[in-house]
Design an enzyme around this catalytic site. Sequence first.
Site, mmCIF file in Angstrom:
data_model
loop_
_atom_site.group_PDB
_atom_site.id
_atom_site.type_symbol
_atom_site.label_atom_id
_atom_site.label_comp_id
_atom_site.label_asym_id
_atom_site.label_seq_id
_atom_site.Cartn_x
_atom_site.Cartn_y
_atom_site.Cartn_z
ATOM 1 N N ASN A 1 0.828 -1.197 0.000
ATOM 2 C CA ASN A 1 0.000 0.000 0.000
ATOM 3 C C ASN A 1 0.869 1.256 0.000
ATOM 4 O O ASN A 1 2.019 1.226 0.428
ATOM 5 C CB ASN A 1 -0.890 -0.005 1.247
ATOM 6 C CG ASN A 1 -0.077 0.175 2.506
ATOM 7 O OD1 ASN A 1 0.293 1.288 2.864
ATOM 8 N ND2 ASN A 1 0.243 -0.920 3.173
ATOM 9 N N LYS B 1 0.702 0.999 16.756
ATOM 10 C CA LYS B 1 1.258 2.236 16.198
ATOM 11 C C LYS B 1 0.142 3.158 15.751
ATOM 12 O O LYS B 1 -0.839 2.698 15.165
ATOM 13 C CB LYS B 1 2.157 1.897 15.001
ATOM 14 C CG LYS B 1 2.904 3.085 14.420
ATOM 15 C CD LYS B 1 3.927 2.634 13.398
ATOM 16 C CE LYS B 1 3.344 2.526 12.009
ATOM 17 N NZ LYS B 1 4.329 2.089 10.999
ATOM 18 N N LYS C 1 -0.752 7.211 13.936
ATOM 19 C CA LYS C 1 -0.246 8.323 13.148
ATOM 20 C C LYS C 1 -0.175 9.578 14.009
ATOM 21 O O LYS C 1 -1.009 9.790 14.894
ATOM 22 C CB LYS C 1 -1.178 8.580 11.963
ATOM 23 C CG LYS C 1 -1.280 7.397 11.008
ATOM 24 C CD LYS C 1 0.064 7.026 10.441
ATOM 25 C CE LYS C 1 -0.030 5.871 9.460
ATOM 26 N NZ LYS C 1 1.311 5.447 8.992
ATOM 27 N N ASP D 1 4.024 7.532 14.155
ATOM 28 C CA ASP D 1 4.492 7.652 12.770
ATOM 29 C C ASP D 1 4.031 8.986 12.181
ATOM 30 O O ASP D 1 2.835 9.237 12.061
ATOM 31 C CB ASP D 1 3.902 6.484 11.960
ATOM 32 C CG ASP D 1 4.390 6.455 10.520
ATOM 33 O OD1 ASP D 1 5.184 7.340 10.134
ATOM 34 O OD2 ASP D 1 3.978 5.537 9.787
ATOM 35 N N ALA D 2 4.993 9.840 11.802
ATOM 36 C CA ALA D 2 4.664 11.163 11.240
ATOM 37 C C ALA D 2 4.638 11.168 9.714
ATOM 38 O O ALA D 2 4.376 12.208 9.109
ATOM 39 C CB ALA D 2 5.672 12.198 11.733
ATOM 40 N N GLU E 1 8.610 7.373 14.121
ATOM 41 C CA GLU E 1 8.825 6.960 12.726
ATOM 42 C C GLU E 1 8.727 8.124 11.748
ATOM 43 O O GLU E 1 7.814 8.947 11.843
ATOM 44 C CB GLU E 1 7.779 5.889 12.397
ATOM 45 C CG GLU E 1 7.829 5.340 10.972
ATOM 46 C CD GLU E 1 6.940 4.102 10.822
ATOM 47 O OE1 GLU E 1 6.781 3.348 11.807
ATOM 48 O OE2 GLU E 1 6.389 3.900 9.738
ATOM 49 N N GLU F 1 10.811 3.332 4.842
ATOM 50 C CA GLU F 1 9.781 2.754 3.966
ATOM 51 C C GLU F 1 9.658 3.487 2.642
ATOM 52 O O GLU F 1 9.099 2.943 1.695
ATOM 53 C CB GLU F 1 8.427 2.737 4.681
ATOM 54 C CG GLU F 1 7.822 4.120 4.866
ATOM 55 C CD GLU F 1 6.443 4.083 5.527
ATOM 56 O OE1 GLU F 1 6.391 3.784 6.734
ATOM 57 O OE2 GLU F 1 5.457 4.337 4.844
ATOM 58 N N ASP G 1 11.031 -1.554 2.487
ATOM 59 C CA ASP G 1 9.999 -2.523 2.117
ATOM 60 C C ASP G 1 10.392 -3.180 0.797
ATOM 61 O O ASP G 1 10.378 -2.527 -0.249
ATOM 62 C CB ASP G 1 8.668 -1.768 1.972
ATOM 63 C CG ASP G 1 7.505 -2.667 1.590
ATOM 64 O OD1 ASP G 1 7.729 -3.816 1.142
ATOM 65 O OD2 ASP G 1 6.360 -2.206 1.715
ATOM 66 N N HIS H 1 8.287 -2.331 6.280
ATOM 67 C CA HIS H 1 6.953 -1.746 6.087
ATOM 68 C C HIS H 1 6.111 -2.695 5.231
ATOM 69 O O HIS H 1 6.642 -3.495 4.480
ATOM 70 C CB HIS H 1 7.123 -0.407 5.350
ATOM 71 C CG HIS H 1 5.887 0.129 4.686
ATOM 72 N ND1 HIS H 1 5.548 -0.166 3.378
ATOM 73 C CD2 HIS H 1 4.920 0.954 5.145
ATOM 74 C CE1 HIS H 1 4.427 0.467 3.065
ATOM 75 N NE2 HIS H 1 4.018 1.154 4.115
ATOM 76 N N GLU I 1 5.613 -5.426 9.853
ATOM 77 C CA GLU I 1 4.432 -4.607 10.110
ATOM 78 C C GLU I 1 3.163 -5.429 9.859
ATOM 79 O O GLU I 1 3.186 -6.438 9.153
ATOM 80 C CB GLU I 1 4.455 -3.384 9.173
ATOM 81 C CG GLU I 1 3.383 -2.366 9.474
ATOM 82 C CD GLU I 1 3.624 -1.024 8.761
ATOM 83 O OE1 GLU I 1 4.361 -0.985 7.774
ATOM 84 O OE2 GLU I 1 3.061 -0.019 9.235
ATOM 85 N N SER I 2 2.057 -5.002 10.424
ATOM 86 C CA SER I 2 0.760 -5.635 10.187
ATOM 87 C C SER I 2 -0.303 -4.547 10.238
ATOM 88 O O SER I 2 -0.244 -3.663 11.083
ATOM 89 C CB SER I 2 0.512 -6.684 11.280
ATOM 90 O OG SER I 2 -0.787 -7.201 11.179
ATOM 91 N N TYR I 3 -1.266 -4.609 9.284
ATOM 92 C CA TYR I 3 -2.377 -3.645 9.289
ATOM 93 C C TYR I 3 -3.678 -4.417 9.434
ATOM 94 O O TYR I 3 -4.328 -4.694 8.424
ATOM 95 C CB TYR I 3 -2.458 -2.877 7.969
ATOM 96 C CG TYR I 3 -1.276 -2.048 7.570
ATOM 97 C CD1 TYR I 3 -1.147 -0.731 8.012
ATOM 98 C CD2 TYR I 3 -0.319 -2.549 6.697
ATOM 99 C CE1 TYR I 3 -0.085 0.046 7.607
ATOM 100 C CE2 TYR I 3 0.754 -1.775 6.285
ATOM 101 C CZ TYR I 3 0.864 -0.481 6.748
ATOM 102 O OH TYR I 3 1.908 0.280 6.335
HETATM 103 MG MG MG Z 1 5.187 4.512 8.230
#
Ligand code: MG
Length: 392
Positions: free
Chosen positions: A53, A181, A183, A212-213, A238, A264, A291, A321, A340-342
Amino acid sequence: MKILDIIDGVFPISSAIKNAYISFAEMTCSAVAVVTDQVRDGERVVGFGFHSNGRYDQQGILRSRMIKRLNQAGAEEFMNAEGTNVDPFKAWQVMMANEKPGGHGERSVAVGTLDMAMWDLAAKLEGKPLYKMLAEQYRDGISDDSVYVYAAGGYYYPDKGIKGLTEEMQGYLDLGYDTIKIKIGGASLSEDCQRIEAVIALLDSGQKLAVDANGRFDLAMALEYVQALNQYELKWFEEPGDPLDFKLLAEVAAASLNPIATGENLFSMQDARNLIRYGGLQADRDILQVDPALSYGLVEYLRFLGILTDSGWSHRSCIPHGGHQFALHLTAGLGLGGNESYPGLFFPFGGFADDAVIKEGRIALAKEPGIGIEQKKELMKLYRRMLTENGW
Ligand code: MG
């Protein structure tokens, strides 16, 4: 073994989510399939690939350059010496013929997508899960049976608020994740601190929050944030600034009491090497998130790991990532630090085997050959449809 066809398709992975930099409302993904004449257990052997993604579909580059070159060369140009399997290193050379160095742009995503399919195919033809094949080739057969994974979410949804955020995060903890995590950088610093504190209040000992910014901050704002973040014990901070601004990163890393994570949006070994050389990161503290599915695939990622070894970094510092099965296999096979995992996002490409369970922040790997597309029912439906539409 003959390669009969290489096909691609474009699929939506849109979500109503935003990070500090982009909306995912129009996000798309390219999927590819490498079709062979081989049959295992009554099924035609096909290698599958896709990309992570955050970058849009690659149909133009795939069709006008990468798949075209593979077809023009003919499969004998990217086979092993025995002609029994693909050689992903040779395929990489074919795809990158007549490409100038530098300016990596998005061709790295197109190559990464096809590279994933080549490795999936190679592992299937060997009858092994990719992580076992990699462990045999690169780690004297030693592989990790389970992998550390963390749940990435906490996006800025329209009208979600702190309550929605904490419910989402509690959901990840309930699923078995130890690291979650969120944002930051898409709201004011004081609002982000409220979000952080609300999530930290959910954590038990042994559980950590990362932030994560997404590359949002200039130097002044990054330094303002790092001072505020220093009051919390975070898993990491991040991508504080632009991915290629190594001077900014070095200043933030020097000021941070928390580990820094980034990488990433670096899409080549050369860019990642500059990160190691000039980013001011600490090998015993910081995290590298390059990634492979966005950055020329595993062939290039192995070059990056070589740079790390030469520079005194451990492979365990790498937590790619993307939240996909390809990186999961690389992590287990090459001894990386995690993945990572979403959970619930970027369906159906994101995520791991349908029956995978997260326990104490770790996930076990499936034993089936390849990278495990077949263990994701809805993703496999998508590939079957793509194959049928192309006459297979
Ligand atoms: Mg990130």
